[in-house]
Enzyme design. Sequence first.
Site, PDB file in Angstrom:
ATOM      1  N   ASP A  97      10.424   3.969  -6.889  1.00 13.49           N
ATOM      2  CA  ASP A  97      10.533   2.929  -5.880  1.00 13.49           C
ATOM      3  C   ASP A  97      11.247   1.723  -6.513  1.00 13.49           C
ATOM      4  O   ASP A  97      11.466   1.674  -7.731  1.00 13.49           O
ATOM      5  CB  ASP A  97       9.144   2.566  -5.328  1.00 13.49           C
ATOM      6  CG  ASP A  97       9.222   2.074  -3.891  1.00 13.49           C
ATOM      7  OD1 ASP A  97      10.244   1.456  -3.517  1.00 13.49           O
ATOM      8  OD2 ASP A  97       8.252   2.274  -3.127  1.00 13.49           O
ATOM      9  N   GLU A 138       5.356  -4.437   3.833  1.00 14.01           N
ATOM     10  CA  GLU A 138       4.717  -4.232   2.526  1.00 14.01           C
ATOM     11  C   GLU A 138       3.603  -5.263   2.272  1.00 14.01           C
ATOM     12  O   GLU A 138       2.820  -5.566   3.154  1.00 14.01           O
ATOM     13  CB  GLU A 138       5.791  -4.207   1.431  1.00 14.01           C
ATOM     14  CG  GLU A 138       6.816  -3.098   1.720  1.00 14.01           C
ATOM     15  CD  GLU A 138       7.737  -2.776   0.559  1.00 14.01           C
ATOM     16  OE1 GLU A 138       7.241  -2.593  -0.559  1.00 14.01           O
ATOM     17  OE2 GLU A 138       8.955  -2.658   0.788  1.00 14.01           O
TER      18      GLU A 138
END
Length: 633
Positions: free
Chosen positions: A313, A519
């Site tokens: 990521d 997020e």
Amino acid sequence: MARMAISIPFLGLIFLCSFATLISGGRHGTYMKYKDPKQRIRVRVQDLLQRMTIEEKIGQMTQIERVNATQKVMRKYSIGSVLSGGGSAPAKHASPKQWLQMTNKIQRASLTTRLGIPMIYGIDAVHGHNNVYKATIFPHNVGLGVTRDAYLVKRIGAATALEVRATGIPYAFAPCIAVCRDPRWGRCYESYSEDHKIVQMMTEIIPGLQGDVPSKLRGTPFVAGKTKVAACAKHFVGDGGTVKGINENDTIVSSTELYNIHMPAYKDSIAKGVATVMASYSSLKGVKMHGNHKMLTSYLKNKLGFKGFVISDWQALDKMTYPPHSNYTYSVQASILAGVDMVMVPYNYTEFIDILTDLVNKKVIPMSRINDAVRRILRVKFSMGLFEDPIADKSLVKKLGCKKHRELAREAVRKSLVLLKNGKSVREPLLPLPKKAPKILVAGTHADNLGYQCGGWTIEWQGRSGNNLTAGTTILKAIKKTVDCSTKVVFKENPDSDYVKSHNFSYAIVVVGELPYAETMGDNKNLTLPKPGPEVIQNVCRSIKCVVVIVSGRPLVIEKYVPEVDALVAAWLPGSEGQGVADVLFGDYGFTGKLARTWFKRVDQLPMNVGDPHYDPLFPFGFGLETKPVSNH
Ligand SMILES: *[C@@H]1O[C@H](CO)[C@@H](O)[C@H](O)[C@H]1NC(C)=O
Ligand SMILES: *[C@@H]1O[C@H](CO)[C@@H](O)[C@H](O)[C@H]1NC(C)=O
Ligand SMILES: *[C@@H]1O[C@H](CO)[C@@H](O)[C@H](O)[C@H]1NC(C)=O
Ligand SMILES: *[C@@H]1O[C@H](CO)[C@@H](O)[C@H](O)[C@H]1NC(C)=O
Ligand SMILES: *[C@@H]1O[C@H](CO)[C@@H](O)[C@H](O)[C@H]1NC(C)=O
Ligand SMILES: *[C@@H]1O[C@H](CO)[C@@H](O)[C@H](O)[C@H]1NC(C)=O
Ligand SMILES: *[C@@H]1O[C@H](CO)[C@@H](O)[C@H](O)[C@H]1NC(C)=O
């Protein structure tokens, strides 16, 4: 005639020679197997790998942000991959042609490297091609789970692939196959459901994005050519199971929970040929997933037989230490040894390359690990035809935000709505609403705000407020289009109760909800309805008949408002096609959606998922009232 007789074989010879040069590197005139599409992928990978230097191999493992991807950098470091981070575009409101020019320019630089290995450009296309101005924005996954319609989601995958390819991009960081077990998590809307079976069903988006894997190739990475994109199942594994839904935190679950809830959708994704898997920022019982050899290598690659590549990521290596980036050597060593194949660095690529090179030279990381990583990356690039078609043409430009895709998104919106309440008594349903009424009120912060109804990951990483961020139809605009031409629609975002009482409205539509987030910024411990939502509901619904539409990425605490409202609809984050909401409110279509998440009463009940022993929801998983479509009203 005589001249002709000579010149035809002569031309043929020229043709043969130039063809041979094309597939040879030219310089020594030797035939280069890896450039020959007739060779088997395994042969091409092996041929290319044995020609590569250590610098070229490490370059393949490096993914950098587009801002860093100058032609000079691409060539100097033999960079294997480039991405757009959330909101990263070549220009504000860039057209598909501008995107395409950018990706092609980067690609041309890659093609002029010694071996001419094409780079692969990736982007977060998680609800349509959401970084791109005027792309079709589909409902976020939380709404798609409601539809239980795998074929719909597959078609969304196919439409998204076309829009992504329209901008010259062959790789999407989607789907998120998280099983969100706690809605306090800021990424819960990226999850189709708390139920792994629904998430498994929705992996049909993978053949939508990549194409149907032929049965003899089942289980190997597969992308069917120029109108499809490589997909990415993410985030491996247990991202939706962290403690209290804290983003990127620790997933402390029994192995039964891990393998029965969080893992199954990965098996489906691999069987369907998913090209890549992204590791999760989160930890598993205290071990960072990016450094988890047991899960990335022993389980995902060896046990499940995943043959594509594992990508990190964004800056995830930096986050493997506390404080972040405090020992990057450790991060590189631990992640590459654990089985990460490509690293989304994305900015400080020189540091990553230097450290990885040093670790290989010192034999801390064996060459066999580097070769395995590069083999996987090349396998994906060959299997998707990137060597044959590295440069995008303009033929798909018109697909971006096209009518057909917007109609598909509108269908998805209709099917994603969940009717939670309809009328103060069963005998007096409020919905479907009459199209013909003298005067109706539309209220609430979310009625006329395209940015709010699209949510996070829309044009910008965090999304934003407003109607000018991209093209689409707000719910207010859709209502105005749908009602009878004699119906007066009055919009007031936050009316006081005197106003509501004194204007003789036939009924009201109140649209309220969460503000956009993505997020960690979306982590929320209270899950209350943000202001002025509660006030609008009270001012309107205590005075006149009202339907409340909630626009949110997850269930919210609404128990006390339910008795006050006449009808209640969960619309999730519907995206650019607000018309789908009006289609169902006014009965052109019926409500069919069933909750794919438990609608809890209070946050102190969380986590609470279907099947739990002390299950006491406000609306249970699977709940959803239905209405029939009305004709001629
Ligand atoms: C989980 O969150 C807590 C509280 O913010 C933090 O102290 C802890 O380090 C986090 N754990 C992980 C593995 O990220
Ligand atoms: C950083 O990590 C490396 C590799 O694990 C280790 O050898 C080194 O001692 C660490 N450095 C510090 C300052 O902790
Ligand atoms: C990559 O680009 C960023 C943003 O412009 C910049 O800060 C950074 O220094 C660049 N990285 C390298 C290694 O040059
Ligand atoms: C990039 O890496 C170098 C070491 O190679 C380091 O000195 C620098 O601080 C890093 N920059 C950022 C922005 O992390
Ligand atoms: C779009 O809206 C934002 C916020 O509402 C505003 O700041 C900006 O100037 C607008 N941009 C254009 C091009 O109208
Ligand atoms: C209010 O609307 C109704 C029809 O919905 C109408 O019959 C009535 O005359 C109106 N009253 C006023 C004061 O406008
Ligand atoms: C709920 O949590 C969010 C996110 O942390 C915060 O912004 C908001 O102010 C909180 N609301 C209340 C009523 O505490």
